[in-house]
Enzyme design. Structure first.
Site, short mmCIF file in Angstrom:
data_model
loop_
_atom_site.label_atom_id
_atom_site.label_comp_id
_atom_site.label_asym_id
_atom_site.label_seq_id
_atom_site.Cartn_x
_atom_site.Cartn_y
_atom_site.Cartn_z
N CYS A 58 0.82 -1.23 0.00
CA CYS A 58 0.00 0.00 0.00
C CYS A 58 0.85 1.27 0.00
CB CYS A 58 -0.94 0.00 1.20
SG CYS A 58 -1.92 -1.48 1.32
N HIS B 126 -3.04 7.04 2.80
CA HIS B 126 -3.52 5.80 2.21
C HIS B 126 -4.94 5.54 2.73
CE1 HIS B 126 -4.07 1.74 1.09
NE2 HIS B 126 -3.77 1.22 2.27
N ASN C 228 -10.21 -0.02 0.23
CA ASN C 228 -8.75 0.06 0.26
C ASN C 228 -8.21 -0.51 -1.06
OD1 ASN C 228 -6.03 -0.43 0.63
ND2 ASN C 228 -6.23 -1.26 2.71
#
Ligand code: UT7
Length: 324
Positions: A112, A251, A281
């Site tokens: 990520c 993020h 996500n």
């Protein structure tokens, strides 16, 4: 030495919208649990497009928005943990799809945090004079990596891609400061698609190791501990204060993580951009999708300074002060 300039952002997300209520038909969960624990309401789940196609769609648009053609691109870097193949890289696939015939191309794997690491690499290639026009994409088809019977992971993630073009620019723009870290000691906290030694002489291993496996609490605690420190570090390195920063783009994993980061930094939530309610996500894609959306919504304009901050598997984390 040269400096880098961010010339454009673009995004591509698949059409298929999967709402929390749709997931409660597959696993024992609810819209109430997912939204209250994560801030996610829906996500895009690809039915046909793989990572390289989505990166190519976002990348082609970013190249157009930069006023360039694919043949002007000298380097393509794709950040992903869900490449179509182990080889060729997604970056080479993007090169093929968009016809960037003059580019070198490779992938970066930092989960990520991948987009921040890729942006940092692109910046160095430009600053050293090695390349002039670099296409950086973060893209994921996480849906193919998920165990759809595991409610603790399958409700969290989504598919999509974001991209930006970095070009040679005037001193003072582009990536103003950065802070990158990894902690391989905690590698087990988030794993996916383990490829075991497998040959005619081995016994078969547990198939479930293929899927995303995550210690959610561990990642939650790590993110809320490290991200505020990293944001403060880049701010100091850039010699700026939070008043100079238009937005912080973290993020997009969990709105509760962002709330804790805001509290620790003593900043109002309005300083943070969030869109995990729409996309879930999307790992390496989450920050460039957010930045592209912010430009499209005119929330950020030329000369604005933004802090981007990623965290995830590896463990990896990092932040950068960028100027649009
Ligand atoms: O992209 C970077 C990597 N990932 C992350 O950043 C994720 C970071 N972690 C998180 O966002 C959170 O830890 C989660 C959203 C993954 C989980 O939230 P949590 O508040 O840490 O919940 P938990 O894992 O402690 O689980 C609480 C309860 C458990 O039930 P019991 O044991 O208390 O009875 C789980 O079984 O919630 C249960 N649970 C669910 N219930 C309904 C777990 N998943 C679900 C679900 N629906 N989907």
């Amino acid at each position: 030495m040269y400096d880098s300039k961010i010339a454009s952002f673009a995004k591509y997300v698949p059409e298929n919208i999967v709402k929390n209520d749709d997931l409660s038909k597959i696993v024992e969960t609810s819209d109430e649990w997912i939204f209250s624990r994560t801030g996610i309401k829906e996500r895009r789940i690809s039915i046909s497009e793989n990572t390289s196609q989505m990166c190519a769609n976002a990348g082609k648009l970013a190249v157009e928005r930069a006023g360039l053609s694919p043949s002007d691109i000298n380097l393509i870097i794709v950040a992903t943990m869900s490449s179509d193949f182990s080889t060729p890289s997604s970056a080479c696939m993007v090169q093929k799809i968009i016809g960037a015939k003059n580019a070198a191309a490779f992938d970066i794997g930092a989960a990520c945090s991948g987009f921040i690491f890729a942006l940092s690499a692109a910046d160095k290639f430009i600053k050293t004079g090695a390349f002039e026009n670099v296409l950086v994409a973060g893209g994921e088809t996480l849906s193919k990596m998920l165990d759809w019977s595991d409610r603790s992971t399958c409700v969290l993630f989504g598919d999509g891609a974001g991209a930006c073009v970095l070009t040679r620019g005037n001193i003072g723009g582009g990536i103003i400061a950065e802070d990158l870290h990894s902690d391989g000691e905690k590698a087990d906290a988030l794993t996916s698609f383990f490829k075991p030694v497998n040959n005619a002489f081995c016994e078969n291993l547990d198939e479930k190791l293929k899927y995303v496996k995550m210690d959610g609490r561990e990642i939650f605690n790590f993110a809320t501990r490290k991200v505020p420190l990293s944001i403060n570090t880049v701010l100091q390195k850039a010699n700026l204060s939070f008043d100079d920063i238009k937005y912080i783009v973290p993020h997009q994993a969990n709105s509760r993580i962002v709330e804790i980061i805001a509290r620790k930094l003593k900043l109002p939530m309005e300083k943070f951009f969030m869109n995990m309610d729409k996309y879930g996500n999307t790992s390496a894609a989450s920050i460039p999708i957010a930045l592209s959306e912010m430009v499209e919504q005119k929330l950020i304009n030329e000369k604005d300074k933004i802090i981007v901050s990623g965290f995830g598997g590896g463990l990896t984390w990092g932040s950068a002060v960028i100027q649009i």
